[in-house]
Design an enzyme around this catalytic site. Structure first.
Site, short mmCIF file in Angstrom:
data_model
loop_
_atom_site.label_atom_id
_atom_site.label_comp_id
_atom_site.label_asym_id
_atom_site.label_seq_id
_atom_site.Cartn_x
_atom_site.Cartn_y
_atom_site.Cartn_z
N ASP A 118 0.84 -1.20 0.00
CA ASP A 118 0.00 0.00 0.00
C ASP A 118 0.87 1.24 0.00
OD1 ASP A 118 -2.89 1.20 0.79
OD2 ASP A 118 -1.33 2.21 1.98
N TYR A 148 3.02 9.97 -0.37
CA TYR A 148 4.13 9.34 0.34
C TYR A 148 5.47 9.60 -0.36
CZ TYR A 148 0.38 6.55 2.53
OH TYR A 148 -0.76 6.13 3.17
N LYS A 191 -2.92 5.83 -4.22
CA LYS A 191 -4.01 6.77 -3.94
C LYS A 191 -3.78 8.11 -4.64
CE LYS A 191 -3.82 4.81 0.72
NZ LYS A 191 -2.41 4.38 0.72
N HIS A 223 -7.73 9.47 -1.65
CA HIS A 223 -7.08 9.48 -0.34
C HIS A 223 -7.94 10.16 0.74
CE1 HIS A 223 -2.72 9.22 1.33
NE2 HIS A 223 -3.60 8.94 2.27
N ILE A 253 -3.40 -2.60 7.22
CA ILE A 253 -2.10 -2.24 6.67
C ILE A 253 -1.12 -2.05 7.82
CG2 ILE A 253 -0.81 -0.54 5.32
CD1 ILE A 253 -2.85 -2.15 3.71
N LYS A 307 3.01 -1.44 9.03
CA LYS A 307 4.15 -0.70 8.49
C LYS A 307 5.32 -0.76 9.46
CE LYS A 307 6.62 3.35 8.33
NZ LYS A 307 7.12 4.29 9.37
N SER A 308 6.50 -1.02 8.90
CA SER A 308 7.73 -0.95 9.68
C SER A 308 8.90 -0.90 8.69
CB SER A 308 7.88 -2.16 10.60
OG SER A 308 9.11 -2.10 11.31
N ARG A 360 10.63 -6.63 12.66
CA ARG A 360 9.25 -6.24 12.93
C ARG A 360 8.36 -6.50 11.71
NH1 ARG A 360 7.29 -3.11 16.84
NH2 ARG A 360 8.73 -4.36 18.07
N SER A 400 7.60 -10.05 12.05
CA SER A 400 6.76 -10.26 13.23
C SER A 400 5.31 -9.88 12.98
CB SER A 400 7.33 -9.46 14.41
OG SER A 400 6.46 -9.48 15.51
N ASN A 401 5.11 -8.77 12.27
CA ASN A 401 3.75 -8.30 12.02
C ASN A 401 2.96 -9.26 11.14
OD1 ASN A 401 4.19 -6.01 13.55
ND2 ASN A 401 4.55 -4.67 11.80
#
Length: 280
Positions: free
Chosen positions: A47, A52, A77, A110, A230, A232-233, A238, A241-242
């Site tokens: 995403d 961004y 977006k 967005h 969504i 994010k890292s 991580r 892990s997510n």
């Protein structure tokens, strides 16, 4: 698509992974590496967004992965300064070029920016792009019920996704219910409350009970609710892990305890009815 995340089926019959990887606030020069790490871990939904300023990095990461195009789902977006029919089409083509893709799996508005009131024209442009095969799924972000009803009344075309701020501190039950009643999939951004919930004692207790970290508990809670989400890292550990949230479940006591964390004043991001700035 990956076996690591369940697939959600939209009302159109199209599918998308329930858990995705987001690149908000990741610098463009670090985005390609983050995307590659996420894809290697098993994520298949990426995403991003024009605002961004890292669609180039996403495209580079996708290309470097060597994965076939049908194996990943890309969402981006249109930003607030590109509302309107012609402006939205121009912004879309620019995103497509930066991503180095022939189509996107999902394109979203967005923010509704009601004070400008051009989101219907943007939606009409997206319908045209969808009919040309350049957008596979059409969605919105941060839309309230009245904004979605306007889209439906003006075009007859419903979004398949509404991506909204949603975390244990701000659970958006009414909006989730509206989405469900209209066949719209709720997708959560800021699922961990922008870092404000990591020290929450209730979540910490549930995490200890399941031998997980608090982030995994918050993401698993979203899955239990049936939301797309969504994460994010930038940290490889991580990121992995997510994604590791599909081998355990929360029980009824856990869900009741997390439900009690909601606050009507828990919104951390902008109010969709008011937000209209061209840039953050």
């Amino acid at each position: 698509m990956t076996k690591s995340s369940p697939l959600i089926t939209f009302t159109t019959g199209n599918q998308a992974p329930q858990l995705g990887f987001g690149v908000w606030q990741i610098p463009n020069d670090k985005t390609a590496a983050a995307v590659q790490t996420a894809l290697d871990a098993g994520y298949r939904l990426i995403d991003t967004a024009t605002i961004y300023e890292n669609e180039d990095g996403v495209g580079q990461g996708l290309k470097a992965s060597g994965l076939p195009r049908h194996d990943y789902f890309i969402s981006t977006k249109v930003w607030n300064d590109s509302h309107g029919f012609d402006a939205t089409k121009a912004a879309f083509y620019q995103s497509l070029e930066r991503l180095q893709l022939d189509y996107v799996d999902m394109y979203l508005i967005h923010w509704p920016v009601p004070k400008i009131n051009q989101y219907v024209e943007s939606w009409q442009a997206m319908i045209e792009l969808r009919n040309e095969g350049l957008i596979k799924n059409m969605g919105v972000c941060n839309f309230n019920a009245e904004h979605i009803e306007t889209l439906l009344n003006e075009t007859g075309v419903s979004p398949v996704v509404n991506q909204i701020e949603l975390h244990p501190g701000f659970q958006q039950q009414a909006m989730r219910q509206f989405n469900a009643e209209h066949g719209i999939q709720t997708q959560a951004w800021s699922p961990m409350g922008l870092g404000t919930l990591w020290d929450n004692p209730t979540l910490a207790e549930i995490a200890a009970k399941h031998q997980r970290n608090v982030g995994q508990i918050m993401l698993r809670w979203q899955i239990e609710l049936g939301n797309m989400v969504i994460s994010k890292s930038e940290t490889p550990e991580r990121i992995r892990s997510n994604l590791d949230i599909f081998s355990f479940s929360l029980d009824a006591d856990d869900l009741r305890a997390i439900a009690a964390l909601h606050s009507d004043q828990g919104r951390l991001g902008p109010d969709p009815q008011l937000f209209r700035l061209p840039k953050n």
